[in-house]
Motif scaffolding. Structure first.
Motif, short mmCIF file in Angstrom:
data_model
loop_
_atom_site.label_atom_id
_atom_site.label_comp_id
_atom_site.label_asym_id
_atom_site.label_seq_id
_atom_site.Cartn_x
_atom_site.Cartn_y
_atom_site.Cartn_z
N ARG A 299 0.68 -1.27 -0.11
CA ARG A 299 0.14 -0.11 0.01
C ARG A 299 0.99 1.18 0.24
O ARG A 299 2.20 1.21 0.26
N ARG A 300 0.32 2.33 -0.27
CA ARG A 300 1.02 3.55 -0.34
C ARG A 300 1.10 4.28 0.91
O ARG A 300 0.31 3.66 1.62
N ALA A 301 1.88 5.17 1.26
CA ALA A 301 2.03 6.17 2.42
C ALA A 301 0.75 6.84 2.29
O ALA A 301 -0.11 7.09 1.41
N LEU A 302 0.53 7.29 3.65
CA LEU A 302 -0.78 8.27 3.91
C LEU A 302 -0.42 9.33 4.61
O LEU A 302 0.30 9.36 5.69
N ASP A 303 -0.64 10.53 4.23
CA ASP A 303 -0.82 11.72 4.95
C ASP A 303 -2.13 12.33 5.31
O ASP A 303 -3.07 12.57 4.27
N CYS A 306 -4.44 18.02 9.00
CA CYS A 306 -5.57 18.61 9.78
C CYS A 306 -5.70 19.88 9.22
O CYS A 306 -5.12 21.13 9.40
N GLN A 307 -6.90 20.18 8.44
CA GLN A 307 -7.06 21.49 7.94
C GLN A 307 -7.61 22.49 8.90
O GLN A 307 -8.76 22.27 10.01
N SER A 308 -6.90 23.69 8.94
CA SER A 308 -7.14 24.83 10.11
C SER A 308 -7.21 25.77 9.49
O SER A 308 -6.73 26.14 8.38
N ASN A 337 -7.54 15.03 3.65
CA ASN A 337 -7.71 16.31 4.30
C ASN A 337 -8.74 16.20 5.35
O ASN A 337 -9.86 15.77 5.05
N VAL A 338 -8.55 16.62 6.77
CA VAL A 338 -9.56 16.19 7.66
C VAL A 338 -9.70 17.58 8.40
O VAL A 338 -8.98 18.48 8.68
N THR A 339 -10.96 17.94 8.66
CA THR A 339 -11.49 18.95 9.23
C THR A 339 -11.70 18.81 10.80
O THR A 339 -12.12 17.57 11.20
N TYR A 340 -11.86 19.61 11.50
CA TYR A 340 -11.92 19.42 12.88
C TYR A 340 -13.67 19.06 13.20
O TYR A 340 -13.88 18.09 14.00
#
Length: 392
Positions: A299-303, A306-308, A337-340
């Motif tokens: 599998r590929r790497a994952l990033d 944390c969208q701010s 991309n992850v939001t609060y």
């Protein structure tokens, strides 16, 4: 030292940016302030801090009965003007005899078997010392939950501090920022919002590492809080740049037994060096990934980003999400991309968890009743105003 600041008060002291302590305590006509404030501006700032500070008010009230204060409380009262930008009353003071536990509106004694000679500390003001961040954390850990201990430990091991400046100090800091004259002292710099306004977040070098916390706990001569601190050290991931990243890391990385999703083995703020083609897209030599899982098992790497709304000091703010994602995609790194809001809403978080399980190549199993209860407890712990965290 006549007084040693410890516990919550010591933690708050180490949260305070050095420039703030300098503006509040250095001689008004001294060389360190000469390029920042005029003598009159420095005096006006000190006066405004004194008139608005709860610590200064408590010291003034106690001063009317100074004869019964004792040496420790008197030392705090004498340095209230300098300490007011960092501490709130009552100030936690280290004592080693039960007879010394005389509390007041100004001070709160914390009994500890360690003597002053055994306690590592540095000077905070004339006749006032402050314990190390790790000793303060152990004292807090004796009362705090494991999750809260990990959160505070993550702040020490991260590159951020949360500090709310008193309004007079905030106004001076903002003016220096607007004029481009706020110095970077000991690596500390404020994180600004999109309008260039001061926030509660500061960037700074880490004050500790998870390994240092573990070694400190193993060798600590004080029993209270030692076991909790050792458990926390095993769960801390070094290098978080904000409370948002800490919360995301705990929710995603903690085991299901502890209320997380069990996607461990990630690192905070991993630098990814870019190839020539990726550099053309990103227009820089490397990118920093907030939560990074290395590639493995086909599998590929994952990033996980944390969208701010805050402007990060890393400089990535000027880089578009499209350019960033494309550059990392060329490097074999998937970006989510992850939001609060996605973290805070349980239903949205469940969908996010399923997506990450797919990216990481692991099954997403239904939680047991016990795991759901643990997840609810963890969420109740982490979604808190970070400013109040040491007191919670």
């Amino acid at each position: 030292m006549e007084a040693i600041i410890c516990d919550i008060s010591a933690f708050l002291y180490w949260r305070t940016p050095p420039i703030v302590r300098m503006l509040a305590s250095e001689p008004a006509n001294g060389p360190l302030l000469r390029d920042l404030l005029t003598w009159r501006e420095a005096c006006e700032l000190r006066g405004a801090l004194a008139s608005s500070s709860p610590l200064f008010a408590a010291a003034a009230g106690e001063g009317r009965s100074r004869a019964r204060l004792g040496l420790r409380a008197s030392a705090i009262a004498d340095s209230a003007a300098a300490l007011s930008v960092a501490l709130h009353p009552p100030v936690d003071l280290l004592v080693n005899e039960p007879s010394q536990r005389s509390a007041s509106a100004l001070v709160r004694p914390r009994l500890c078997s360690m003597s002053q000679g055994e306690c590592a500390m540095c000077a905070a003001a004339p006749n006032v010392g402050v314990t190390t961040p790790l000793f303060a954390l152990q004292q807090i850990a004796a009362r705090a939950s494991l999750a809260r201990t990990v959160m505070l430990a993550s702040e020490l091991c991260g590159s951020f501090s949360v500090y709310v400046a008193p309004e007079p100090m905030r106004a001076v800091l903002q003016r220096l920022i607007d004029e481009g004259r706020l110095p970077r002292i000991s690596g500390w710099s404020p994180v600004l919002d999109q309008d260039g306004r001061l926030t509660e977040l500061w960037s700074r070098p880490p004050l500790a590492t998870a390994r240092q916390i573990r070694e400190y706990a193993q060798g600590s001569p004080v029993a209270r809080g030692r076991a909790q601190l050792m458990c926390a050290a095993e769960l801390v991931v070094d290098g978080a740049a904000s409370p948002f990243e800490v919360v995301a890391g705990m929710l995603l990385g903690f085991s299901r037994r502890l209320g997380g999703e069990g996607y461990g083995a990630f690192s905070h703020n991993r630098k990814v060096a870019l190839t020539l083609d990726s550099r053309r897209l990103a227009r820089r030599g490397f990118l920093v990934c907030d939560l990074f899982w290395a590639a493995g098992d086909g599998r590929r790497a994952l990033d996980v980003e944390c969208q701010s709304r805050l402007v990060h000091a890393s400089g990535d703010a000027a880089l578009s999400d499209a350019d960033r994602s494309a550059a990392l995609d060329l490097m074999g790194v998937d970006v989510v991309n992850v939001t609060y809001g996605q973290l805070a809403d349980p239903r949205r978080f469940e969908a996010l968890s399923q997506l990450l399980a797919q990216k990481l190549g692991v099954p997403h199993r239904e939680k047991t009743a016990g795991q759901r209860a643990a997840a609810e407890r963890l969420r109740a712990e982490v979604f808190v105003d970070w400013v109040t965290l040491p007191f919670a």
